[in-house]
Design a protein around this motif. Structure first.
Motif, PDB file in Angstrom:
ATOM      1  N   ARG A 101       0.780  -1.098   0.030  1.00 40.39           N
ATOM      2  CA  ARG A 101       0.005   0.055   0.006  1.00 40.39           C
ATOM      3  C   ARG A 101       0.893   1.258  -0.067  1.00 40.39           C
ATOM      4  N   HIS A 102       2.313   1.125  -0.293  1.00 38.50           N
ATOM      5  CA  HIS A 102       2.978   2.289  -0.258  1.00 38.50           C
ATOM      6  C   HIS A 102       2.676   3.134  -1.374  1.00 38.50           C
ATOM      7  N   ARG A 103       2.670   2.581  -2.420  1.00 38.41           N
ATOM      8  CA  ARG A 103       2.592   3.396  -3.817  1.00 38.41           C
ATOM      9  C   ARG A 103       1.097   4.329  -3.714  1.00 38.41           C
ATOM     10  N   PRO A 104       0.279   3.815  -3.585  1.00 38.04           N
ATOM     11  CA  PRO A 104      -1.135   4.741  -3.580  1.00 38.04           C
ATOM     12  C   PRO A 104      -0.950   5.880  -2.620  1.00 38.04           C
ATOM     13  N   LEU A 105      -0.271   5.713  -1.477  1.00 42.28           N
ATOM     14  CA  LEU A 105      -0.449   6.577  -0.296  1.00 42.28           C
ATOM     15  C   LEU A 105       0.729   7.658  -0.692  1.00 42.28           C
ATOM     16  N   VAL A 106       1.844   7.284  -1.346  1.00 43.26           N
ATOM     17  CA  VAL A 106       3.053   7.997  -1.845  1.00 43.26           C
ATOM     18  C   VAL A 106       2.199   9.054  -2.991  1.00 43.26           C
ATOM     19  N   VAL A 109       8.036  17.209  -5.339  1.00 44.33           N
ATOM     20  CA  VAL A 109       7.962  17.102  -3.814  1.00 44.33           C
ATOM     21  C   VAL A 109       9.205  15.790  -3.725  1.00 44.33           C
ATOM     22  N   ARG A 110       9.626  16.022  -2.657  1.00 44.81           N
ATOM     23  CA  ARG A 110      10.619  14.865  -1.944  1.00 44.81           C
ATOM     24  C   ARG A 110      10.188  13.662  -1.590  1.00 44.81           C
ATOM     25  N   LEU A 111      10.899  12.753  -2.075  1.00 43.52           N
ATOM     26  CA  LEU A 111      10.655  11.349  -1.703  1.00 43.52           C
ATOM     27  C   LEU A 111      11.663  10.654  -1.064  1.00 43.52           C
ATOM     28  N   ALA A 112      11.653  10.333   0.289  1.00 47.61           N
ATOM     29  CA  ALA A 112      12.717   9.754   1.127  1.00 47.61           C
ATOM     30  C   ALA A 112      12.142   8.430   1.417  1.00 47.61           C
ATOM     31  N   CYS A 158       8.623   7.456   3.320  1.00 46.63           N
ATOM     32  CA  CYS A 158       8.042   6.016   3.002  1.00 46.63           C
ATOM     33  C   CYS A 158       9.025   4.883   3.752  1.00 46.63           C
ATOM     34  N   GLU A 159       8.256   4.276   4.471  1.00 45.18           N
ATOM     35  CA  GLU A 159       8.782   2.942   5.396  1.00 45.18           C
ATOM     36  C   GLU A 159       9.527   2.230   4.160  1.00 45.18           C
ATOM     37  N   LYS A 160      10.712   1.607   4.590  1.00 39.60           N
ATOM     38  CA  LYS A 160      11.105   0.412   3.785  1.00 39.60           C
ATOM     39  C   LYS A 160      10.403  -0.747   3.789  1.00 39.60           C
ATOM     40  N   PRO A 161      10.790  -1.521   2.643  1.00 40.14           N
ATOM     41  CA  PRO A 161      11.053  -1.402   1.181  1.00 40.14           C
ATOM     42  C   PRO A 161      10.133  -0.260   0.561  1.00 40.14           C
ATOM     43  N   LEU A 162      10.683   0.428  -0.271  1.00 41.25           N
ATOM     44  CA  LEU A 162       9.932   1.354  -1.072  1.00 41.25           C
ATOM     45  C   LEU A 162       8.515   0.807  -1.461  1.00 41.25           C
ATOM     46  N   ALA A 163       8.693  -0.155  -2.021  1.00 42.45           N
ATOM     47  CA  ALA A 163       7.467  -0.737  -2.670  1.00 42.45           C
ATOM     48  C   ALA A 163       7.896  -2.289  -2.660  1.00 42.45           C
ATOM     49  N   THR A 172       7.695  -4.164  -5.670  1.00 42.58           N
ATOM     50  CA  THR A 172       8.341  -4.288  -7.209  1.00 42.58           C
ATOM     51  C   THR A 172       9.220  -3.053  -7.630  1.00 42.58           C
ATOM     52  N   PRO A 173      10.358  -3.293  -8.156  1.00 42.99           N
ATOM     53  CA  PRO A 173      10.716  -2.043  -8.756  1.00 42.99           C
ATOM     54  C   PRO A 173       9.878  -1.165  -9.703  1.00 42.99           C
ATOM     55  N   GLU A 174       9.019  -1.893 -10.405  1.00 37.79           N
ATOM     56  CA  GLU A 174       8.106  -1.143 -11.302  1.00 37.79           C
ATOM     57  C   GLU A 174       7.398  -0.117 -10.437  1.00 37.79           C
ATOM     58  N   ASP A 175       6.669  -0.331  -9.222  1.00 37.52           N
ATOM     59  CA  ASP A 175       6.066   0.207  -8.461  1.00 37.52           C
ATOM     60  C   ASP A 175       6.957   1.394  -7.693  1.00 37.52           C
ATOM     61  N   GLY A 176       8.135   1.141  -7.498  1.00 38.58           N
ATOM     62  CA  GLY A 176       8.961   2.041  -6.973  1.00 38.58           C
ATOM     63  C   GLY A 176       9.374   3.104  -7.837  1.00 38.58           C
ATOM     64  N   ALA A 177       9.685   2.894  -9.206  1.00 43.45           N
ATOM     65  CA  ALA A 177       9.899   3.567 -10.304  1.00 43.45           C
ATOM     66  C   ALA A 177       8.683   4.810 -10.534  1.00 43.45           C
ATOM     67  N   ALA A 178       7.511   3.998 -10.327  1.00 42.82           N
ATOM     68  CA  ALA A 178       6.171   4.872 -10.600  1.00 42.82           C
ATOM     69  C   ALA A 178       5.963   5.957  -9.539  1.00 42.82           C
ATOM     70  N   MET A 179       6.628   5.626  -8.267  1.00 38.07           N
ATOM     71  CA  MET A 179       6.586   6.363  -7.103  1.00 38.07           C
ATOM     72  C   MET A 179       7.431   7.404  -7.211  1.00 38.07           C
ATOM     73  N   VAL A 180       8.492   7.177  -7.531  1.00 40.63           N
ATOM     74  CA  VAL A 180       9.764   8.301  -8.024  1.00 40.63           C
ATOM     75  C   VAL A 180       9.205   9.333  -8.981  1.00 40.63           C
TER      76      VAL A 180
END
Length: 337
Positions: free
Chosen positions: A79-84, A119-122, A96-101, A103-111
């Motif tokens: 649920r990280h991606r929709p909240l980010v 905005v900053r993503l940490a 965002c708590e670790k792991p970022l997502a 899947t790498p695909e979700d993580g890349a979409a969040m970035v």
């Protein structure tokens, strides 16, 4: 400064809330509407907020209507991606708590979403702020070790499903111990090697620990090969005994051409034995890594040698995790995409 905490799902949420609420000039509001995966004995939502002594609203929409300056995402991994992305849509910096997502695909979409919104993503990797790690980093940067040839790392801990059931749900967590405990050391090495990419990963996992109790892997061992020639191993197992006084730890041995360095990120402790409880005790002291990370996120990284992990580094760690699962499935080393 207004800081929102989105979800109490993660075991670190309570600690983050307490630290934020104790900071001068920080006002905290929480929301935890998605409690459906929680076990019946897990305290969540408004009751948990009351225990922590902070304000609470029933929805994320209400929290963003409050106008937070920053938010911290502590939901289940899936649920990280929709909240980010929700934070990005409101123009709010997000940790965002670790792991970022999952899947790498979700993580890349969040970035991408945060970059487009400006905005900053940490990512919550507090061990970067460990004095022990910073000493290793300084020695490597100064050339004391010579070129780093190998690293042996271990990030072991309790099986977290005993506190939050979703940690052992493959869909919500994205995996088990490999997902949970690979990323901390992968992040340290990403910083130590100044972003040198991982080229291949070999991994083995098993469920010997807690066999039959949980449907995910509870132990794992990875071998990573880096483009700079270094080789690293990561023990990412949930192998800490349930009744041990400490949750676990993170240790690394860094072997260079001219020196070997050893670090333990959480061994600033007085060790003893309690006759009353007839058990070992550990009394921690020293730096609070979560507090250092939160202050850096809220107020800027400042003049310190390291900053909070950014989203791009979080995606690189996810690629290592994805390659490790692929390797464990096929039984050989695989390239990192």
């Amino acid at each position: 400064m207004k800081v929102g905490v989105l979800s109490f799902a993660h075991v670190h949420a309570a600690g983050f809330v307490r630290l934020l609420a104790a900071m001068d000039g920080v006002e905290v509001l929480t929301a935890d509407p998605g409690t459906d995966p929680a076990a019946p004995d897990e305290v969540r939502g408004r009751d948990f907020a009351a225990q922590l002594g902070v304000g609470h609203v029933d929805s994320y929409e209400e929290l963003f209507a409050w106008g937070p300056d920053k938010v911290v995402v502590c939901s289940e991994n899936a649920r990280h991606r929709p909240l980010v992305e929700l934070a990005a849509a409101h123009g709010v910096d997000v940790l965002c708590e670790k792991p970022l997502a999952t899947t790498p695909e979700d993580g890349a979409a969040m970035v991408a979403a945060c970059r487009a919104a400006g905005v900053r993503l940490a990512v919550a990797h507090p061990v970067r702020f460990s004095p022990a790690y910073l000493a290793v980093r300084e020695a490597v940067r100064a050339g004391t070790t010579g070129a780093v040839l190998a690293v042996a790392g271990a990030n072991n801990g309790y099986m977290p499903g005993a506190r939050r059931r979703w940690f052992t749900d493959p869909a919500l967590a994205g995996g088990g111990a490999l997902t949970d405990h690979t990323v901390h050391i992968a992040d340290l090495l990403d910083d130590l090697f100044e972003g040198a990419p991982v080229t291949s990963v070999y991994a083995q996992t098993n469920n010997v620990l807690y066999e039959g109790d949980v449907p995910v892997e509870t132990a794992g061992l990875l071998t990573l090969t880096y483009a700079n020639g270094a080789v690293a191993t990561i023990d990412c197992s949930w192998s800490q005994p349930p009744h041990h006084p400490a949750w676990g730890g993170l240790a690394m041995q860094v072997i260079g051409e001219r020196a070997t360095l050893e670090m333990d990120a959480f061994d600033q402790k007085v060790h003893g034995f309690s006759e009353t409880s007839r058990a070992g005790i550990e009394l921690p002291y020293g730096a609070d890594l979560d507090a250092l990370m939160l202050r850096a996120f809220l107020h800027g990284d400042g003049a310190g040698p390291v900053g909070v992990t950014d989203g791009e580094a979080g995606v690189r760690a996810l690629r290592v995790v994805a390659a490790a699962y692929a390797s464990a499935r096929v039984g050989r080393a695989v390239s990192v995409g």
